[in-house]
Design a protein around this motif. Structure first.
Motif, PDB file in Angstrom:
ATOM      1  N   GLY A  27       6.678   6.440  36.622  1.00  0.00           N
ATOM      2  CA  GLY A  27       6.144   5.126  36.327  1.00  0.00           C
ATOM      3  C   GLY A  27       6.273   4.671  34.886  1.00  0.00           C
ATOM      4  N   ARG A  28       6.916   5.489  34.030  1.00  0.00           N
ATOM      5  CA  ARG A  28       7.034   5.129  32.616  1.00  0.00           C
ATOM      6  C   ARG A  28       8.483   5.232  32.154  1.00  0.00           C
ATOM      7  N   ILE A 365       9.021  -3.112  26.569  1.00  0.00           N
ATOM      8  CA  ILE A 365      10.072  -2.200  27.014  1.00  0.00           C
ATOM      9  C   ILE A 365      10.289  -1.177  25.908  1.00  0.00           C
ATOM     10  N   ALA A 366       9.647  -0.035  26.055  1.00  0.00           N
ATOM     11  CA  ALA A 366       9.722   1.024  25.044  1.00  0.00           C
ATOM     12  C   ALA A 366       9.382   2.347  25.710  1.00  0.00           C
ATOM     13  N   GLU A 367       9.990   3.409  25.236  1.00  0.00           N
ATOM     14  CA  GLU A 367       9.759   4.732  25.824  1.00  0.00           C
ATOM     15  C   GLU A 367       8.279   5.085  25.756  1.00  0.00           C
ATOM     16  N   GLY A 368       7.782   5.589  26.865  1.00  0.00           N
ATOM     17  CA  GLY A 368       6.390   5.974  26.979  1.00  0.00           C
ATOM     18  C   GLY A 368       5.500   4.923  27.598  1.00  0.00           C
ATOM     19  N   ASN A 369       5.942   3.673  27.606  1.00  0.00           N
ATOM     20  CA  ASN A 369       5.135   2.593  28.162  1.00  0.00           C
ATOM     21  C   ASN A 369       5.325   2.487  29.675  1.00  0.00           C
ATOM     22  N   PRO A 370       4.362   1.885  30.378  1.00  0.00           N
ATOM     23  CA  PRO A 370       4.544   1.636  31.807  1.00  0.00           C
ATOM     24  C   PRO A 370       5.788   0.793  32.058  1.00  0.00           C
ATOM     25  N   ALA A 371       6.553   1.180  33.075  1.00  0.00           N
ATOM     26  CA  ALA A 371       7.822   0.496  33.378  1.00  0.00           C
ATOM     27  C   ALA A 371       7.559  -0.701  34.282  1.00  0.00           C
ATOM     28  N   ASN A 372       7.091  -1.793  33.660  1.00  0.00           N
ATOM     29  CA  ASN A 372       6.876  -3.066  34.344  1.00  0.00           C
ATOM     30  C   ASN A 372       7.924  -4.036  33.822  1.00  0.00           C
ATOM     31  N   LEU A 373       8.916  -4.354  34.634  1.00  0.00           N
ATOM     32  CA  LEU A 373      10.026  -5.140  34.128  1.00  0.00           C
ATOM     33  C   LEU A 373      10.628  -6.028  35.202  1.00  0.00           C
ATOM     34  N   CYS A 374      11.336  -7.045  34.724  1.00  0.00           N
ATOM     35  CA  CYS A 374      12.108  -7.936  35.578  1.00  0.00           C
ATOM     36  C   CYS A 374      13.578  -7.820  35.200  1.00  0.00           C
ATOM     37  N   VAL A 375      14.436  -7.787  36.207  1.00  0.00           N
ATOM     38  CA  VAL A 375      15.881  -7.819  36.013  1.00  0.00           C
ATOM     39  C   VAL A 375      16.359  -9.174  36.502  1.00  0.00           C
TER      40      VAL A 375
END
Length: 412
Positions: A27-28, A365-375
């Motif tokens: 999840g990250r 969008i950074a390493e360690g953060n929750p991976a909540n993103l839009c493509v």
């Protein structure tokens, strides 16, 4: 060899145009770099095909139980609320728009709320601050509906629910007790709308009640302030002062604050200094009224600002798709945010800066953060704003929660 990734996004672009590949595990983000990690394998790989990747969107201001109620409410309140410089806003709220609340029934409220949250998912809006009317007309019916639907969507999006005394506290005896009950039921934020009261003393009492309650319960506060365009109301100032008094620094949000657009510059600067001292964040909805917060001045002064959808097809606004890209596109015109640098700001006002206003941590969008993103389908931010289309993929904590495709055939 390292463990397989849960998700790998390849051939993507960040908002500044730089290439990026994103690796997600548990999840990250575990990889944010121009190229995929050498030899990496993934359970699922998404080829962005040069498309933009952004953080998921944050809606700082939404009246959730009112969505899709315009046909029930009629257009009397809409005509009053949108006339002139909003001088009739008070009447539209107290008299006309309240009529629909007498009809509140979970049987039709909950499908409307689900419709709005489904639209949020499709458009990548995974964080919302939702105001829910709690007063002696609506009682707790809308709150019950929103909390029930929130439970259904708890694994899909984050919903901060505001117990909101829309018709006032002193104007509406009994509303305070109902708001306190709503907090016991599970509401997250103490709401307010002090400018709607009949006197400045009552407005101050309204703000004092909310901030005292929030401090006692460890909650945040969120209020609609100075909405009617009257520079004499000064309820934004009241909120900031009460936040300082009750040690709520950094835990408050002022929505609308439209009258600040009419302040002389020295008065505005004093208010901005006070907002800094209180750690007060702001949400502007410039598409839903003829006046709006002076957003550029606030950003230049370093004050946290976000944009909000505000309404979807209700007594105050007849449109809305729960698309924060659409809100940003409209704001580009109303705020005159047109340059490339302005476009980057618009994106931040519905992603990272909006997260800061709502107290959502690590939303980048950074390493360690929750991976909540839009493509997104388009690779340039300008095109993403111009089209304000649904993202190709919406991802919450590394899991795809929405996928959209658009195909057009031209017959020449």
């Amino acid at each position: 060899m390292s463990a397989p990734l849960d998700l790998l996004v390849t051939d993507a672009r960040l908002a500044d145009g730089s290439p990026v590949a994103l690796g997600v595990r548990d999840g990250r983000y575990v990889h944010v770099a121009p190229q995929p990690p050498a030899g990496a394998t993934a359970t699922r790989t998404l080829d962005a095909a040069g498309g933009l990747v952004t953080e998921t969107f944050v809606n700082g201001h939404m009246h959730l139980e009112k969505v899709h109620t315009l046909d029930r409410a009629g257009e009397g309140a809409l005509a009053a609320y949108t006339s002139g410089t909003m001088g009739a806003a008070l009447r539209s709220i107290v008299r006309d728009a309240s009529a629909v609340k007498r009809q509140y029934d979970r049987a039709w409220l909950e499908p409307n709320i689900r419709r709005a949250l489904d639209a949020a998912l499709a458009h990548g809006v995974l964080h919302l601050q939702a105001f829910v009317d709690v007063d002696t007309t609506a009682r707790l019916v809308g709150m019950e509906a929103v909390l029930a639907v929130r439970e259904e969507y708890r694994d899909l999006l984050d919903l901060q629910v505001v117990a909101f005394p829309q018709d006032g506290l002193l104007r509406d005896p009994g509303a305070a007790a109902l708001c306190e009950e709503a907090l016991r039921m599970g509401a997250d934020v103490v709401g307010g709308i002090p400018w709607i009261e009949m006197t400045d003393a009552d407005a101050r009492a309204h703000v004092e009640w909310a901030c005292r309650l929030a401090a006692a319960q460890g909650k945040r506060v969120a209020m609609l302030v100075d909405d009617a365009g009257d520079p004499g109301l000064r309820t934004t100032q009241m909120l900031a002062e009460a936040m300082i008094e009750h040690d709520l620094r950094g835990r408050g949000v002022a929505c609308h604050a439209r009258a600040l657009a009419t302040y002389p510059q020295p008065t505005l600067q004093r208010l901005m200094d006070l907002a800094h001292a209180a750690g007060l964040g702001f949400v502007s909805d410039p598409h839903t009224g003829p006046l709006h917060l002076p957003v550029r001045e606030f950003l230049e002064d370093g004050i946290p600002v976000a944009l909000g959808q505000d309404d979807i097809e209700d007594a105050y606004y007849p449109f809305g798709r729960h698309s924060m890209l659409e809100v940003a596109f409209l704001a580009a015109h109303t705020l005159r945010f047109l340059t490339s640098a302005d476009q980057r700001l618009l994106l931040e006002l519905v992603t990272t800066r909006a997260a800061d206003v709502l107290g959502v941590a690590d939303h980048a969008i950074a390493e360690g953060n929750p991976a909540n993103l839009c493509v997104h389908a388009d690779g340039r931010l300008r095109d993403v704003l111009t089209e304000h289309a649904r993202p190709r993929w919406v991802i919450r904590r590394g899991r795809v929660v929405a996928e959209s495709e658009t195909t057009t055939r031209l017959h020449r």
